[in-house]
Design an enzyme around this catalytic site. Structure first.
Site, mmCIF file in Angstrom:
data_model
loop_
_atom_site.group_PDB
_atom_site.id
_atom_site.type_symbol
_atom_site.label_atom_id
_atom_site.label_comp_id
_atom_site.label_asym_id
_atom_site.label_seq_id
_atom_site.Cartn_x
_atom_site.Cartn_y
_atom_site.Cartn_z
ATOM 1 N N TYR A 97 -4.407 4.301 -23.539
ATOM 2 C CA TYR A 97 -3.290 4.009 -24.427
ATOM 3 C C TYR A 97 -1.956 4.556 -23.941
ATOM 4 C CZ TYR A 97 -6.702 2.623 -27.996
ATOM 5 O OH TYR A 97 -7.696 1.996 -28.676
ATOM 6 N N GLU A 100 -10.513 -0.584 -24.219
ATOM 7 C CA GLU A 100 -9.524 -0.469 -25.297
ATOM 8 C C GLU A 100 -8.154 -0.285 -24.680
ATOM 9 O OE1 GLU A 100 -10.174 2.572 -28.298
ATOM 10 O OE2 GLU A 100 -12.305 2.078 -28.434
ATOM 11 N N ARG A 102 -16.184 -6.742 -28.216
ATOM 12 C CA ARG A 102 -16.796 -5.416 -28.154
ATOM 13 C C ARG A 102 -16.857 -4.852 -29.573
ATOM 14 N NH1 ARG A 102 -14.204 0.130 -27.162
ATOM 15 N NH2 ARG A 102 -16.066 1.420 -27.116
ATOM 16 N N ASN A 152 -10.929 3.363 -21.753
ATOM 17 C CA ASN A 152 -9.997 3.247 -22.876
ATOM 18 C C ASN A 152 -8.695 3.920 -22.485
ATOM 19 O OD1 ASN A 152 -12.181 2.223 -24.253
ATOM 20 N ND2 ASN A 152 -12.202 3.776 -25.861
ATOM 21 N N HIS A 180 -20.087 4.797 -31.774
ATOM 22 C CA HIS A 180 -18.630 4.972 -31.858
ATOM 23 C C HIS A 180 -18.356 5.942 -33.016
ATOM 24 C CE1 HIS A 180 -14.559 2.940 -30.855
ATOM 25 N NE2 HIS A 180 -14.271 3.899 -31.702
ATOM 26 N N GLU A 191 -15.833 7.339 -25.979
ATOM 27 C CA GLU A 191 -14.903 8.459 -25.847
ATOM 28 C C GLU A 191 -15.506 9.844 -26.054
ATOM 29 O OE1 GLU A 191 -11.231 7.851 -27.945
ATOM 30 O OE2 GLU A 191 -10.763 6.116 -26.741
HETATM 31 C C1 PNW Z 1 -9.491 5.423 -29.705
HETATM 32 N N1 PNW Z 1 -5.724 9.811 -26.923
HETATM 33 O O1 PNW Z 1 -9.333 6.805 -29.825
HETATM 34 C C2 PNW Z 1 -10.739 5.066 -30.481
HETATM 35 O O2 PNW Z 1 -11.787 4.662 -29.649
HETATM 36 C C3 PNW Z 1 -10.516 4.065 -31.573
HETATM 37 O O3 PNW Z 1 -11.563 4.149 -32.504
HETATM 38 C C4 PNW Z 1 -9.162 4.280 -32.212
HETATM 39 O O4 PNW Z 1 -8.957 3.483 -33.336
HETATM 40 C C5 PNW Z 1 -8.113 3.992 -31.155
HETATM 41 O O5 PNW Z 1 -8.304 4.786 -30.016
HETATM 42 C C6 PNW Z 1 -6.687 4.196 -31.617
HETATM 43 O O6 PNW Z 1 -6.470 5.534 -31.951
HETATM 44 C C7 PNW Z 1 -8.408 7.506 -29.091
HETATM 45 O O7 PNW Z 1 -5.560 10.996 -27.214
HETATM 46 C C8 PNW Z 1 -8.399 8.883 -29.218
HETATM 47 O O8 PNW Z 1 -5.077 9.283 -25.973
HETATM 48 C C9 PNW Z 1 -7.533 9.656 -28.504
HETATM 49 C C10 PNW Z 1 -6.640 9.056 -27.631
HETATM 50 C C11 PNW Z 1 -6.636 7.684 -27.479
HETATM 51 C C12 PNW Z 1 -7.521 6.917 -28.210
#
Ligand code: PNW
Length: 499
Positions: free
Chosen positions: A341, A406, A109, A339, A154, A199
């Site tokens: 995390y 992601e 991706r 995405n 992006h 996002e």
């Molecule tokens: C993503 N949150 O952003 C982006 O898509 C990537 O470009 C970035 O490098 C990656 O995460 C790591 O930061 C995020 O608040 C923005 O949970 C916010 C969040 C998570 C991911």
């Protein structure tokens, strides 16, 4: 102790040992089943143009909003870092593809830099060198048996469009549509999976409300809502263009992407607060697309209207879709790209400035102090949150086909990245439980990220790669981390290695 008594105890212990060993065995069998990926599951890795390409002002490329931010406000980026050279992938993409191939990834991706294709921002001038670069990348991938997944945007739009308001100007919807047409026409015969906009929530909150990301606008309480409004329309316009002009010829798919945390109630008292957080943060962009009735979530419309009124605004700060747009946006996705995390616990209360989307929710998000940390202060390691949010997405939106686009974790830079292996192993296990136990329709998984790259405000400090990039070295040497070898094994075996 009498002999009989001790014999009795021994038998008892034996019984306990036996029964626990049988149930233990069942657990093992169960676990084993849950460690194997379904047939045809897609393994991929992800990156984004501004974070890896470099070559910011050559080969006909125009200026992007991120170019402008890092050059004019170095103080806002760790160490004054920029993406001017980044991982130099514009020149070194063949090395990246070779690594993907070596590790066994079946998909990649990546995103396209909009101003590399349209340096003036408009379709009046298409930059042939930019077009060629992505053909070269895509051809290199396909020659190596790797399927491209292409993100149209992006975060790096042409600065000239921002000078005219960017995502706050509703003409952006048509500028994005023109750009999308060019991308579909050019690459549609080779690329079968497109994601429109990476996002939406992060773009609109960080870029147009808090002002920490490009374009750095601080318009809290209004900017984020106007931005999402136009992002949703833009996504849908791109989707409808693909549908009407390209689908019958190319037979590909266009997905919508959502960035999700899991919002878990701190305890059952806060179930309603957690539901509000879900609707505000996820329903905001998903309800208009995946619900039967379309439009923003009813609870959100109500809450923002009430608060706006209380604050003395003449009408709600949440813009209104007319019936045409409700119908146009509803159903505009072939798959859901997720995405994910990290997670938050939700309690009642308030947070954020007044006015703001954060404050409008009327809930408070907290971090459990027991959660394991990463190098990013917002990112705590919460594997169970992954299953939790996947199930919620499936339940709320009719279990659409999903790709995890992601997922990953940061550190400050080491080749022996055991913490990263731990993160992937535990998150993948939870994803497999969601697939097998909860029936969530997940077709593939892209880790973030293939390479250590420009981590926005954190510069090159916070590293997410499974491949180390030496940013001191003009050749940006790439070195496989321990997690890369771990992934190689997982993909080859089709299951999670537990050792
Ligand atoms: C993503 N949150 O952003 C982006 O898509 C990537 O470009 C970035 O490098 C990656 O995460 C790591 O930061 C995020 O608040 C923005 O949970 C916010 C969040 C998570 C991911």
């Amino acid at each position: 102790m009498s002999a009989t008594f001790s014999l009795g105890i021994s038998i008892l212990l034996l019984l306990v040992a036996f029964s626990s060993s049988t149930s233990g065995k069942d657990d093992v069998v169960d676990e084993e089943k849950h460690l194997r990926f379904p047939p045809n599951f897609v393994f991929g890795a992800a990156t984004a143009a501004y974070q890896i390409e470099g070559a910011w002002n050559v080969s006909g490329k125009g200026e992007s909003t991120w170019d402008r931010l890092v050059h004019e406000h170095p103080d806002r980026i760790y160490n004054g870092d920029t993406g001017d050279v980044a991982a130099n992938s514009y020149y070194q993409y063949k090395e990246d593809v070779a690594i993907l191939k070596k590790l066994g990834f079946k998909s990649y991706r990546f995103s396209i830099s909009w101003p590399r294709i349209l340096p003036t921002g408009f379709a009046n001038k298409i930059n042939a060198e930019g077009i060629q670069y992505y053909h070269n990348l895509i051809d290199e991938l396909k020659d190596n048996g790797i399927e491209p997944m292409l993100t149209l945007y992006h975060w790096d739009h042409p600065q000239v469009l921002e000078d005219m308001g960017g995502w706050l100007n509703d003409e952006m919807v048509y500028w994005f549509g023109d750009y999308a047409s060019i991308i579909f026409r050019e690459y549609g015969s080779k690329v079968k999976k497109f994601v429109t906009i990476n996002e939406p929530k992060a773009i609109c909150k960080n870029g147009y409300s808090l002002g920490i990301h490009a374009p750095g606008k601080r318009l809290s309480g209004l900017g984020e809502y106007m931005c999402i409004h136009n992002v949703l329309k833009s996504h849908a316009v791109a989707y409808r263009i693909y549908d009407s002009e390209f689908r019958s010829k190319f037979h590909g798919e266009v997905g919508v992407l959502v960035d999700v945390m899991a919002y878990m109630p701190e305890n059952f008292e806060f179930d309603a607060a957690a539901e509000t957080a879900f609707q505000f943060n996820i329903g905001w962009t998903m309800h208009p697309i995946f619900s039967k009735e379309g439009d923003y979530p009813p609870a959100m419309k109500q809450l923002v209207a009430n608060r706006s009124k209380a604050e003395g605004f003449v009408k709600s700060r949440l813009p209104v879709f007319d019936e045409y747009w409700v119908n146009f946006i509803r159903g505009s996705a072939d798959f859901l790209a997720v995405n994910h995390y990290t997670s938050r616990l939700v309690v009642s209360g308030t947070m954020g400035q007044i006015p703001s989307h954060e404050h409008d929710q009327g809930v408070r998000e907290i971090i459990d102090s027991f959660w394991k940390s990463s190098a990013s202060n917002w990112l705590k390691v919460v594997p169970v949150g992954f299953r939790y949010i996947l199930v919620q997405l499936a339940k709320n939106y009719g279990n659409p086909p999903m790709y995890i686009t992601e997922n990953g974790v940061s550190d400050l830079g080491t080749l022996n990245d055991d913490d990263r292996i731990y993160y992937y192993r535990e998150y993948l296990k939870q994803m497999l439980i969601a697939i097998y136990e909860d029936g969530v329709d997940i077709r593939g998984y892209y880790l973030w990220s293939l390479l250590d790259n420009f981590e926005w405000n954190a510069g090159y400090r916070e590293r997410f790669g499974i491949v180390f990039v030496d940013y001191e070295d003009p050749n940006r040497q790439r070195m496989l981390k321990k997690s890369a070898s771990w992934w190689q094994q997982v993909i080859a075996a089709g299951k999670i290695e537990t050792n």
